[in-house]
Scaffold this motif. Structure first.
Motif, short mmCIF file in Angstrom:
data_model
loop_
_atom_site.label_atom_id
_atom_site.label_comp_id
_atom_site.label_asym_id
_atom_site.label_seq_id
_atom_site.Cartn_x
_atom_site.Cartn_y
_atom_site.Cartn_z
N THR A 263 -14.44 6.28 -20.71
CA THR A 263 -15.60 6.72 -21.50
C THR A 263 -16.73 5.71 -21.30
N PRO A 264 -17.45 5.80 -20.19
CA PRO A 264 -18.53 4.86 -19.91
C PRO A 264 -19.60 4.90 -21.00
N PRO A 265 -20.28 3.78 -21.23
CA PRO A 265 -21.32 3.77 -22.25
C PRO A 265 -22.40 4.82 -22.01
N ALA A 266 -22.71 5.06 -20.74
CA ALA A 266 -23.70 6.09 -20.39
C ALA A 266 -23.14 6.91 -19.23
N PRO A 267 -23.14 8.24 -19.35
CA PRO A 267 -22.62 9.06 -18.26
C PRO A 267 -23.49 8.96 -17.02
N ARG A 268 -22.88 9.04 -15.87
CA ARG A 268 -23.63 9.01 -14.61
C ARG A 268 -24.10 10.41 -14.26
N SER B 40 -17.99 15.01 -16.55
CA SER B 40 -17.52 14.25 -17.69
C SER B 40 -16.14 13.64 -17.40
#
Length: 432
Positions: free
Chosen positions: A333-338, A343
């Protein structure tokens, strides 16, 4: 390293079916683990990084077990309760199998860019997929094709699962839900055409698994290497000295003492303490790692096998808590999605039923764990294994603890080194 490519590795690094015969790997400790704080070399491919990590864990595991078990010799077999690092090479190997599946998918996508496959079977053939699991991959490919995915795309996304526990797809409910989830991921993927959208899904998996493995290795592996270096300088150390003199980034001496005292008081509890957010809310997971090393030292000095095993068990839980609660979570669960990914949370949910851990001749499967749990949604049309998400800490923590119990019941199995991953032409992938 984060792969950013639209082509697959050379054919010799493409994997075969997951259960193809592979040579047994001796318990040799070949690759040196990078020093604490040194990153895994970014110029290596994900498979090469994976092999380096697996071998590095082996070295630390053997050195740490020699602290706990005075009769153990690195490169041998210990029948005493294993330390956390003995599980790590096998977990790294499972991540490597997932990366291997991504390489197969890349190969199928590359072939399709030159000439679309005539059938799902043709697409899987071009990926080098054969063996006893082929029928289940065909079934998943056809299910994805039924959802409207082109044949090559369906075969590529199905092949990502090829090195995991495909037996889970034998349950038609799991097969159907897995296909539905991957179809949704494909539809949500950025890309100018179907193959580019499929590539996005594959690259997301490759990055997620590789980053998670690197994060854990850099954190817990680095701490293990730091501890072994410190101990080599000071010699055998009583637990009190470890707590006072050893530290790792983020740890605090008073918190480590508190965790250690708690462990001595509760190590024999059944079940073994693991809900540390509730039990030790004032202690950071980083400090628990220091307490874990102190417990390994105390276990070495315990004349009672029962007490020794209890101390090792809670030490392992301390290290595993840092591993899962802190180190690996940003990969899931990255801090900000790429913007160039799907997802990761939804991707790992789709992969969850196929999770397993092979430890030499012993094996733990997520489906076995899920079968013993309550039916979360109360619906017969959904399998229990599809009701969890491996990316969510509270969903994966209890099954990880259960997998430890399988290892504890088969301690010698953990010292069978994972074999190198082998491609369809017999070439080693990510080899030393």
């Amino acid at each position: 390293m984060e792969p950013n490519r639209l082509s697959s590795p050379a054919p010799q690094s493409a994997p075969s079916s997951p259960d193809a015969a592979t040579p047994s790997a001796p318990n040799t400790l070949r690759a040196p683990v990078p020093g604490f704080g040194s990153p895994v070399p970014a110029e290596l491919s994900p498979l090469e990084q994976n092999r380096l990590i697996t071998q590095g864990y082996l070295r630390i595991a053997h050195a740490m077990q020699a602290i706990i078990d005075p009769d153990f010799r690195p490169g041998g077999v210990s029948r005493m309760m294993p330390n956390w690092f003995a599980f790590a090479p096998h977990a790294s190997q499972e991540a490597g199998k997932g990366i291997l599946g991504a390489d197969v998918a890349h190969r199928i996508i590359d072939a399709a860019q030159g000439e679309p496959a005539e059938s799902v079977q043709h697409a899987l053939d071009r990926g080098g997929i054969h063996g006893p699991q082929r029928l289940l991959l065909e079934a998943l490919s056809h299910a994805l094709n039924w959802y409207g995915l082109p044949r090559d795309v369906a075969a590529a996304l199905a092949s990502m699962q090829g090195a995991l526990n495909l037996e889970a797809l034998g349950d038609p409910r799991t097969l159907g839900m897995t296909a539905q989830r991957f179809a949704r991921l494909y539809e949500s993927a950025p890309g100018a055409n179907p193959l580019a959208k499929a590539e996005t899904v594959v690259v997301t998996l490759e990055r997620c698994l590789n980053q998670g493995n690197v994060f854990i290795y850099s954190d817990i592996g680095g701490s293990g290497d730091l501890y072994l270096t410190w101990r080599q300088a000071v010699g055998p150390a009583p637990a009190a000295r470890v707590l006072e003199e050893f530290s790792r980034p983020g740890s605090k001496t008073e918190q480590a003492r508190r965790a250690y005292t708690f462990a001595l008081e509760h190590a024999q509890d059944v079940p073994r303490p693991s809900d540390f957010a509730r039990l030790l809310p004032e202690v950071s997971s980083e400090s628990m790692v220091v307490a874990g090393f102190a417990l390994y030292e105390q276990a070495r000095q315990s004349p009672s096998p029962a007490v020794r095993d209890a101390l090792i068990g809670i030490a392992n839980n301390f290290l595993a808590y840092q591993e899962q609660f802190t180190a690996v979570q940003p990969a899931f669960t990255p801090p900000a999605p790429r913007p160039d990914e799907v997802s990761r949370l939804e991707l790992m949910q789709a992969m969850t039923p196929l999770v397993r851990l092979r430890m030499g001749p012993a094996e733990w499967k997520f489906t076995d764990y899920a079968s013993t749990q309550r039916d979360r949604d109360g619906r017969l049309l959904t399998s229990k294994a599809t009701e969890y998400n491996w990316a969510v800490f509270t969903d994966r923590w209890p099954p990880i603890l259960q997998s430890f119990e399988v290892g504890y019941a088969n301690p010698a199995a953990l010292w069978v080194a994972p074999p190198p991953l082998v491609g369809p032409d017999g070439q080693l992938t990510g080899a030393d």
